[in-house]
Design a protein around this motif. Structure first.
Motif, PDB file in Angstrom:
ATOM      1  N   SER B   7       0.842  -1.197   0.000  1.00  0.00           N
ATOM      2  CA  SER B   7       0.000   0.000   0.000  1.00  0.00           C
ATOM      3  C   SER B   7       0.876   1.246   0.000  1.00  0.00           C
ATOM      4  CB  SER B   7      -0.920  -0.005   1.233  1.00  0.00           C
ATOM      5  OG  SER B   7      -0.144   0.068   2.417  1.00  0.00           O
ATOM      6  N   PRO B   8       0.402   2.337  -0.596  1.00  0.00           N
ATOM      7  CA  PRO B   8      -0.799   2.410  -1.428  1.00  0.00           C
ATOM      8  C   PRO B   8      -0.531   1.821  -2.810  1.00  0.00           C
ATOM      9  CG  PRO B   8       0.339   4.499  -1.454  1.00  0.00           C
ATOM     10  CD  PRO B   8       1.125   3.610  -0.528  1.00  0.00           C
ATOM     11  N   THR B   9      -1.548   1.772  -3.666  1.00  0.00           N
ATOM     12  CA  THR B   9      -1.342   1.243  -5.019  1.00  0.00           C
ATOM     13  C   THR B   9      -0.760   2.321  -5.932  1.00  0.00           C
ATOM     14  OG1 THR B   9      -3.635   1.759  -5.516  1.00  0.00           O
ATOM     15  CG2 THR B   9      -3.143  -0.487  -4.852  1.00  0.00           C
ATOM     16  N   HIS B  10      -1.185   3.545  -5.716  1.00  0.00           N
ATOM     17  CA  HIS B  10      -0.685   4.661  -6.516  1.00  0.00           C
ATOM     18  C   HIS B  10      -0.401   5.838  -5.594  1.00  0.00           C
ATOM     19  CE1 HIS B  10      -3.005   2.391  -9.556  1.00  0.00           C
ATOM     20  NE2 HIS B  10      -2.150   2.858 -10.428  1.00  0.00           N
ATOM     21  N   LEU B  11       0.568   6.656  -6.033  1.00  0.00           N
ATOM     22  CA  LEU B  11       0.937   7.805  -5.215  1.00  0.00           C
ATOM     23  C   LEU B  11       1.521   8.873  -6.133  1.00  0.00           C
ATOM     24  CD1 LEU B  11       0.881   8.249  -2.148  1.00  0.00           C
ATOM     25  CD2 LEU B  11       3.169   7.271  -2.035  1.00  0.00           C
ATOM     26  N   ILE B  12       1.111  10.110  -5.898  1.00  0.00           N
ATOM     27  CA  ILE B  12       1.690  11.232  -6.645  1.00  0.00           C
ATOM     28  C   ILE B  12       2.315  12.189  -5.633  1.00  0.00           C
ATOM     29  CG2 ILE B  12       1.257  13.169  -8.204  1.00  0.00           C
ATOM     30  CD1 ILE B  12      -1.122  11.620  -9.306  1.00  0.00           C
ATOM     31  N   LYS B  13       3.600  12.492  -5.845  1.00  0.00           N
ATOM     32  CA  LYS B  13       4.320  13.378  -4.940  1.00  0.00           C
ATOM     33  C   LYS B  13       5.039  14.444  -5.751  1.00  0.00           C
ATOM     34  CE  LYS B  13       3.812  11.532  -0.773  1.00  0.00           C
ATOM     35  NZ  LYS B  13       3.362  12.317   0.405  1.00  0.00           N
ATOM     36  N   THR B  14       5.474  15.468  -5.059  1.00  0.00           N
ATOM     37  CA  THR B  14       6.208  16.565  -5.670  1.00  0.00           C
ATOM     38  C   THR B  14       7.691  16.417  -5.351  1.00  0.00           C
ATOM     39  OG1 THR B  14       4.278  17.980  -5.369  1.00  0.00           O
ATOM     40  CG2 THR B  14       6.370  19.081  -5.793  1.00  0.00           C
ATOM     41  N   ARG B  15       8.536  16.883  -6.253  1.00  0.00           N
ATOM     42  CA  ARG B  15       9.984  16.870  -6.005  1.00  0.00           C
ATOM     43  C   ARG B  15      10.308  17.441  -4.632  1.00  0.00           C
ATOM     44  NH1 ARG B  15      12.722  19.962 -10.880  1.00  0.00           N
ATOM     45  NH2 ARG B  15      10.739  21.043 -10.699  1.00  0.00           N
ATOM     46  N   GLY B  16      11.228  16.769  -3.939  1.00  0.00           N
ATOM     47  CA  GLY B  16      11.651  17.231  -2.630  1.00  0.00           C
ATOM     48  C   GLY B  16      10.867  16.640  -1.476  1.00  0.00           C
ATOM     49  N   GLN B  17       9.708  16.092  -1.767  1.00  0.00           N
ATOM     50  CA  GLN B  17       8.901  15.502  -0.697  1.00  0.00           C
ATOM     51  C   GLN B  17       9.460  14.138  -0.296  1.00  0.00           C
ATOM     52  OE1 GLN B  17       4.803  15.655  -2.309  1.00  0.00           O
ATOM     53  NE2 GLN B  17       4.363  17.142  -0.680  1.00  0.00           N
ATOM     54  N   PRO B 109       1.775  -6.541  -5.632  1.00  0.00           N
ATOM     55  CA  PRO B 109       1.296  -5.846  -6.829  1.00  0.00           C
ATOM     56  C   PRO B 109       2.010  -4.528  -7.111  1.00  0.00           C
ATOM     57  CG  PRO B 109      -0.251  -5.589  -5.041  1.00  0.00           C
ATOM     58  CD  PRO B 109       0.770  -6.569  -4.573  1.00  0.00           C
ATOM     59  N   GLY B 110       2.768  -4.037  -6.138  1.00  0.00           N
ATOM     60  CA  GLY B 110       3.552  -2.830  -6.372  1.00  0.00           C
ATOM     61  C   GLY B 110       2.826  -1.548  -6.018  1.00  0.00           C
ATOM     62  N   THR B 111       3.620  -0.504  -5.834  1.00  0.00           N
ATOM     63  CA  THR B 111       3.127   0.857  -5.656  1.00  0.00           C
ATOM     64  C   THR B 111       3.686   1.685  -6.793  1.00  0.00           C
ATOM     65  OG1 THR B 111       2.993   0.755  -3.241  1.00  0.00           O
ATOM     66  CG2 THR B 111       3.203   2.937  -4.238  1.00  0.00           C
ATOM     67  N   ARG B 112       2.790   2.316  -7.538  1.00  0.00           N
ATOM     68  CA  ARG B 112       3.247   3.149  -8.658  1.00  0.00           C
ATOM     69  C   ARG B 112       3.406   4.574  -8.159  1.00  0.00           C
ATOM     70  NH1 ARG B 112       4.084   1.874 -13.593  1.00  0.00           N
ATOM     71  NH2 ARG B 112       2.978  -0.096 -13.355  1.00  0.00           N
TER      72      ARG B 112
END
Lengths: 109, 116
Positions: B7-17, B109-112
């Motif tokens: 978990s999670p399955t997908h994640l969107i982050k910003t540079r530096g985070q 299943p991975g985290t993208r």
């Protein structure tokens, strides 16, 4: 030179065809060998381990040639469901698995 | 028999985070390995945990760190995210056997992760 090298393909074959994938590895100390299958955007799944004597699992046959540092996978009577990327995997006796970049297979009706 | 879960399955982050990914191994397994898979490439080994210690590490910077808990589950932490960290992060579990240097690993299943 990459530790594990595979022809990226794609291999486009008709249903019922026989297809063979090859893989070479550079580390002569490698001890264990595997083929994994990976469907698009999914995790790799273990297809079969590869033994020096060669081994077969249904339509799949794996061969290992330690002298030539070469591994092969033969798929007979290809099915549409065999379409995937096939990853050649080597373990040198340490804990990590080293993967090739994969060979893509597309079986067509 | 539960397989490897992540978990999670997908994640969107910003540079530096910073990001934390989680993994629970297959029932009966005690060893967790983490891999990074960039698009069109095979998975690359990051590190492996056994008995709550990092046992082997691949060619990844110190920004990548991990932890294993007493119940064998594991976390992967990545600090100071770069655009190049965008990838599929895979967790693999296995059962360690003394004197046996190689053993089959089973993947979750991975985290993208997408870094923008």
């Amino acid at each position: 030179r990459k530790e594990v090298e595979q022809d990226p393909g794609p291999f486009n074959v008709p249903e019922g065809a026989t297809v063979a994938f090859n893989c070479t590895y550079s580390n002569s100390a490698s001890q264990s060998f595997f083929w994994y299958r990976q469907d698009c955007r999914k995790e790799p799944k273990l297809l079969m381990s590869v033994y020096s004597s060669g081994n077969e699992d249904g339509r799949f046959t794996a061969q290992l040639n330690r002298a030539s540092q070469y591994i092969s996978l033969l798929i007979r009577d290809s099915k549409l469901s065999d379409s995937a990327t096939y990853l050649c995997v080597v373990n040198t006796g340490r804990r990590a698995l080293t993967f090739g970049s994969g060979t893509r297979l597309q079986v067509q009706p | 028999d539960a397989g490897v879960t992540q978990s999670p399955t997908h994640l969107i982050k910003t540079r530096g985070q910073q990001v934390t990914l989680r993994c629970s191994p297959k029932s009966g397994h005690d060893t967790v390995s983490w891999y990074q898979q960039a698009l069109g490439q095979g998975p690359q080994f990051i590190f492996q945990y056994y008995e709550e210690e990092e046992r082997q590490r691949g060619n990844f910077p110190d920004r990548f760190s991990g932890h294993q808990f007493p119940n064998y589950s594991s976390e992967l932490n990545v600090n100071a995210l770069l655009l190049g960290d965008s990838a599929l992060y895979l967790c693999a579990s296995s059962l360690f056997r003394e004197g046996y240097l190689s053993y089959e690993q089973y993947f979750g299943p991975g985290t993208r992760l997408t870094v923008t």
